[in-house]
Design an enzyme around this catalytic site. Structure first.
Site, PDB file in Angstrom:
ATOM      1  N   GLU A 245       0.817  -1.206   0.000  1.00 49.84           N
ATOM      2  CA  GLU A 245       0.000   0.000   0.000  1.00 49.84           C
ATOM      3  C   GLU A 245       0.849   1.254   0.000  1.00 49.84           C
ATOM      4  OE1 GLU A 245      -2.876  -1.407  -0.926  1.00 49.84           O
ATOM      5  OE2 GLU A 245      -3.808   0.177   0.241  1.00 49.84           O
ATOM      6  N   ARG A 246       2.164   1.065   0.209  1.00 45.57           N
ATOM      7  CA  ARG A 246       2.983   2.250   0.448  1.00 45.57           C
ATOM      8  C   ARG A 246       2.981   3.230  -0.707  1.00 45.57           C
ATOM      9  NH1 ARG A 246       7.688  -0.119   3.496  1.00 45.57           N
ATOM     10  NH2 ARG A 246       6.840  -0.349   5.584  1.00 45.57           N
TER      11      ARG A 246
END
Ligand SMILES: Cc1cc2nc3c(=O)[nH]c(=O)nc-3n(C[C@H](O)[C@H](O)[C@H](O)COP(=O)(O)OP(=O)(O)OC[C@H]3O[C@@H](n4cnc5c(N)ncnc54)[C@H](O)[C@@H]3O)c2cc1C
Lengths: 380, 303
Positions: A245-246
C-alpha cells in the site's frame, strides 16, 4: 530500460476498461459524486465487485488456487489505476483485494482463510481498518486499545477513530494491545462488527458522508481464534501487509481524469484560449505524470522482486502534490463548477485531494523517511 | 515495462564514471564564476560515450543517463547537446555544440568553446561550424562559458538545415530536461553532504526537520524530473516538453533551498555550489522556459 507495456498488459488494461464501460451504470456519476469512502459507494461496491469477481477481475493478481489468475504485479497495478481513474467503484473492497485478503492468506489459520477469503473473492465482504486512535495517529505504535486474556478468548476495550466504512462493515481488521509498549505487544484481530459491545458513530466530514467514524469497544468478547498471526507480533505483519500500500492508491489517475474533464469545460466556455489557463493545465498534467512515473518506478522494483524501500515514500509525496495541483487548478479556473456539481468526479477528486497528504501516513512522515532513508541525512 | 538499466547501459555508465573519476582533480573551484573543464570534455568525446544515443542498442535514454551523470559533477562540460541532439539530429556537426534558440544575437552558453552552433527557431533547425573569430566574449555570469556570435546573420546564412527539425527540437527539449535534472541532483548531493557534516547548536544541521523535509521535497522533484526525462527519451515531443517544463519549474524551489542550507559558504567561489545552481538558473529559461513548455504541452494534449 523500456517504458512500453507488453501486449499482455495492454490486453489486460483493455479488458478492465471494457468492463468498466459495460458495467458502470448510467447513474454512476451520481453515485461517484459521494466519493469512494461514502455509504453510497460502499453499497454500490457489493453488486459491482460481484460482477468483477464473475469476470475474473476482482483478484486477478492472486494465485489461482485462491480464485485469482496468477496475474503479474503490473496487472494488479493496472487494475488499481483504471479503478481509481473511474472513481473507485470497488469502494472499500479495494482494501480486501490489495492487502486484507493477501494478509489473511499468508498468515491466517486454515479456519480463518475458510471463513473470510470466499466472501472476499466473491466481492461481497465489507471490511474496515481499525488502526488509528484518538491519541495514535501518525504515531500508530502508541495505540492503547486493550485486548485482555479472558479464558479462551479476549475482551477488547478502547476506541478507534477515522475508521472508514465502519458504518456498513461486516468485519474489522483491528489492532489492539495485549501487552508491552510501542511496537511490541500489538495484535491483529479479525472480528465481526456485529459483536456485542461495538458502537459506531459517524463523523460528519468534508470527504463524503459515511466515510469517517468513531468505533467504541466496550467489553467486546471475542474468541482466541480471532487473532491473526502470533500474539504481540503484529507490527512486522502490518509492515508486510501495508508494504504493497505504500505507493498508495493510483490517485494521479483520477487527478488526470478530473483535469481532462475540467479542460473540456474550459474549452466549451472559451477560457481555454487563455495562455495562463493552458500553462496551468500543462503544469498540473506534468505533476500527474511525474507522480505516475515515480509510481511506475516503485512498481517496477516490486515486479523485479526488490525489497520495499524509501522510494515509495518519495513517490507518495509526488502523488499528493499531483492531487493538489489539479485541485488548485479547479479552484482557480472553475469555482462555479463546485456550486452546480456539473463536472464528473470534480468534487470527489477535490475531497480526496485534501485527504491525500494525511490518510495512510501524512506527507510529513513520508518526507522524514525520504530524508533519513533515501538521502541518508543524520537522524536527530 | 522494465525500468532497470540494461547491461549495456550499465557498462557504458561505468565507463562514464571511470572518466569522471580520473578527471576529478581539475574541477577544484578556481575562483571564477564560469569555467569549462576542457580536458574532461575531450576525454568524454574521445571515449565515444557521447555518441551512444545514435546506436540502436542504446538510444536516447542512454544519452539521458550519460548527461545526468556528467552534470552531477561540478565540472562544466558540453554534454547535453552532444549526447542527445547531435548523434541523431546533426551527426555531421563537430562538437562541442552550442544551442542558440530564437534571436541569434543573444549571448549563448558554450559558444566560446563550441566548434559548431545549432540554431533552433520556430521555423526550423540548422547548424553551422564555428571558427575562433566567430564569437565575441561576454561575462559568463551563469557558470557556463558564454559568447555572442560576431556575425549571426552570416552564420545563419551558411548553416546546414537539419534533416528532421522536429526531431532536433524534441531532442533539444530532452537535453534541457536531462541537464537540468542532473545539475539539480549534483547540487542536492553536495548540500546533503554539507548539512550531514556541519554542526550548529551541537548537532548536524541535517538533523533539523525543517531542513530534512525541504531537502526531501527537493529530492522528490529531482527524482520526478529524472524519470520524466528518461520516459520522454523514447517518447513524443509532448513528453519532452513535459520533462523540460517540470525540470525547469523545479529549479526555483530547489536552487533556493540549496543556497539556504549551504549558508554563506555557498556564496563563495571557493565552494562549487554555484557550479550547479547557476547552471540551473540559466537552464530555467532555455527554449522558452517552463511556462511556455507547459502551455504548448496543454495545447497539444487538448487541441
Ligand atoms: C480520509 C481518511 C480516511 C482514513 N481512514 C482510516 C481508516 O480507515 N482506518 C484508520 O485506522 N485510520 C484511518 N485514517 C487515519 C489516518 O491513518 C491518520 O489520519 C493518519 O495516520 C494521521 O494521523 P492524524 O490524523 O491523527 O494526524 P496527527 O498524527 O495528529 O498529525 C497531524 C499532522 O502533524 C504532522 N506530523 C505528525 N507527525 C509528524 C512528525 N513526526 N513529523 C512532522 N510532522 C508530523 C503531519 O502534518 C500530520 O498530518 C483516515 C484518515 C483520513 C484523512
Amino acid at each position: 530500460m523500456n517504458f512500453e507495456w507488453t501486449e499482455r498488459d495492454k490486453a489486460f488494461r483493455a479488458e478492465v476498461v471494457d468492463f468498466l464501460a459495460r458495467e458502470l451504470p448510467p447513474d454512476w456519476a451520481a453515485i461517484a459524486r459521494h466519493g469512494p469512502g461514502s455509504k453510497e459507494q460502499t453499497e454500490f461496491s457489493l453488486g459491482f465487485c460481484a460482477k468483477l469477481a464473475a469476470a475474473g477481475l476482482l483478484v486477478p493478481h492472486w494465485p489461482q488456487e485462491h480464485g485469482g489468475r496468477g496475474g503479474s504485479v503490473w496487472e494488479h497495478f493496472i487494475l488499481g489505476e483504471e479503478m481509481w481513474a473511474a472513481g473507485e467503484p470497488r469502494g472499500p473492497q479495494y482494501m480486501n483485494v490489495n492487502w486484507i485478503g493477501p494478509t489473511i492468506l499468508r498468515f491466517g489459520t486454515p479456519e480463518q482463510r475458510e471463513r473470510y477469503v470466499p466472501d472476499i473473492t466473491a466481492g461481497c465482504a465489507i471490511w474496515c481498518q481499525g488502526f488509528s486512535e484518538p491519541s495514535a495517529g501518525s504515531d500508530l505504535a502508541s495505540l492503547r486499545t486493550r485486548a485482555e486474556r479472558d479464558g479462551d478468548g479476549f475482551i477488547i476495550n478502547g476506541s478507534k477513530v477515522w475508521t472508514s466504512y465502519a458504518g456498513l462493515a461486516d468485519h474489522c481488521f483491528l489492532l489492539a494491545r495485549t501487552s508491552g509498549q510501542r511496537k511490541d505487544g500489538i495484535c491483529i484481530f479479525l472480528l465481526s462488527m456485529a459483536t456485542p459491545g461495538i458502537t459506531v458513530r459517524p463523523i460528519p466530514s468534508l470527504v463524503g458522508n459515511g466515510d469517517l467514524h468513531e468505533v467504541f469497544f466496550q467489553d467486546v468478547r471475542i474468541p482466541a481464534s480471532a487473532m491473526l498471526g502470533e500474539e504481540g507480533k503484529a507490527w512486522s505483519l502490518i509492515t508486510y501487509a501495508l508494504a504493497n500500500e505504500r505507493v498508495g492508491i493510483a490517485r494521479y489517475a483520477l487527478s488526470a481524469r478530473a483535469l481532462a474533464a475540467m479542460v473540456e469545460r474550459l474549452k466549451a466556455d472559451g477560457s481555454w484560449r487563455d495562455d495562463i489557463v493552458r500553462h496551468r493545465a500543462g503544469q498540473a498534467l506534468a505533476a500527474c505524470e511525474a507522480a505516475r512515473v515515480l509510481v511506475y518506478r516503485v512498481v517496477d522494483q516490486r515486479a523485479r522482486g526488490l525489497p520495499p524501500n524509501a522510494e515509495s515514500s518519495l513517490t507518495r509525496v509526488a502523488v499528493a502534490a499531483a492531487d493538489h495541483a489539479v485541485a488548485n487548478f479547479a479552484l482557480d479556473f472553475l469555482p462555479d463548477a463546485f456550486a452546480d456539481d456539473s463536472i464528473h468526479l470534480l468534487k470527489p477528486h477535490h475531497e480526496r485531494a485534501i485527504a491525500a497528504g494525511i490518510a495512510s501516513g501524512a506527507t510529513e512522515i513520508q518526507l522524514g523517511i525520504v530524508a533519513t532513508d533515501h538521502l541518508d541525512l543524520p537522524r536527530s | 515495462m522494465l525500468l532497470d538499466q540494461t547491461e549495456d547501459q550499465a557498462a557504458l555508465l561505468s565507463t562514464v564514471s571511470a572518466i569522471l573519476a580520473r578527471a576529478s582533480g581539475p574541477w577544484a573551484p578556481d575562483g571564477e564564476r564560469s569555467s569549462f573543464a576542457a580536458e574532461l570534455d575531450a576525454a568524454l568525446e574521445a571515449s565515444g560515450v557521447l555518441d551512444a544515443a545514435g546506436f540502436d542498442a542504446f538510444g536516447p535514454a542512454t544519452g539521458v543517463l550519460v548527461v545526468q551523470d556528467v552534470c552531477r559533477t561540478p565540472a562544466v562540460v558540453e554534454v547535453a547537446a552532444s549526447a542527445l541532439i547531435r548523434p541523431l539530429a546533426c551527426p555531421d556537426a563537430p562538437r562541442p555544440l552550442a544551442v542558440l534558440h530564437g534571436d541569434a544575437t543573444r549571448a549563448c552558453r558554450f559558444l566560446p568553446v563550441a566548434r559548431a552552433v545549432l540554431f533552433l527557431s520556430e521555423a526550423g533547425a540548422s547548424w553551422c561550424p564555428l571558427e575562433p573569430g566567430d564569437v565575441i566574449p561576454v561575462e559568463g555570469y551563469f557558470a557556463y562559458p558564454a559568447c555572442r556570435l560576431r556575425a549571426p546573420q552570416a552564420c545563419l546564412a551558411r548553416a546546414t538545415p537539419c534533416a528532421d527539425p522536429a526531431l532536433a527540437w524534441r531532442l533539444a527539449l530532452l537535453a534541457v530536461a536531462a541537464e537540468t535534472s542532473g545539475v539539480l541532483q549534483g547540487g542536492l548531493e553536495s548540500v546533503v553532504a554539507h548539512v550531514s557534516d556541519r554542526r550548529q547548536f551541537g548537532r548536524p544541521l541535517g538533523t533539523f526537520q525543517a531542513l530534512q523535509h525541504r531537502l526531501a521535497a527537493c529530492s522528490t522533484k529531482i527524482a520526478a524530473a529524472r524519470w520524466l526525462a528518461l520516459k520522454a527519451a523514447a517518447g513524443t515531443v509532448s513528453e519532452a516538453r513535459m520533462a523540460a517544463g517540470y525540470a525547469q519549474d523545479a529549479v526555483e524551489a530547489v536552487a533556493y533551498d540549496l543556497h539556504q542550507f549551504m549558508g554563506a559558504m555557498g556564496l563563495t567561489l571557493e565552494h562549487p555550489l554555484h557550479r550547479w545552481t547557476y547552471r540551473a538558473k540559466l537552464l530555467r529559461s532555455d527554449l522558452g522556459g517552463a511556462a511556455r513548455h507547459y502551455r504548448d504541452l496543454a495545447a497539444a494534449e487538448w487541441p
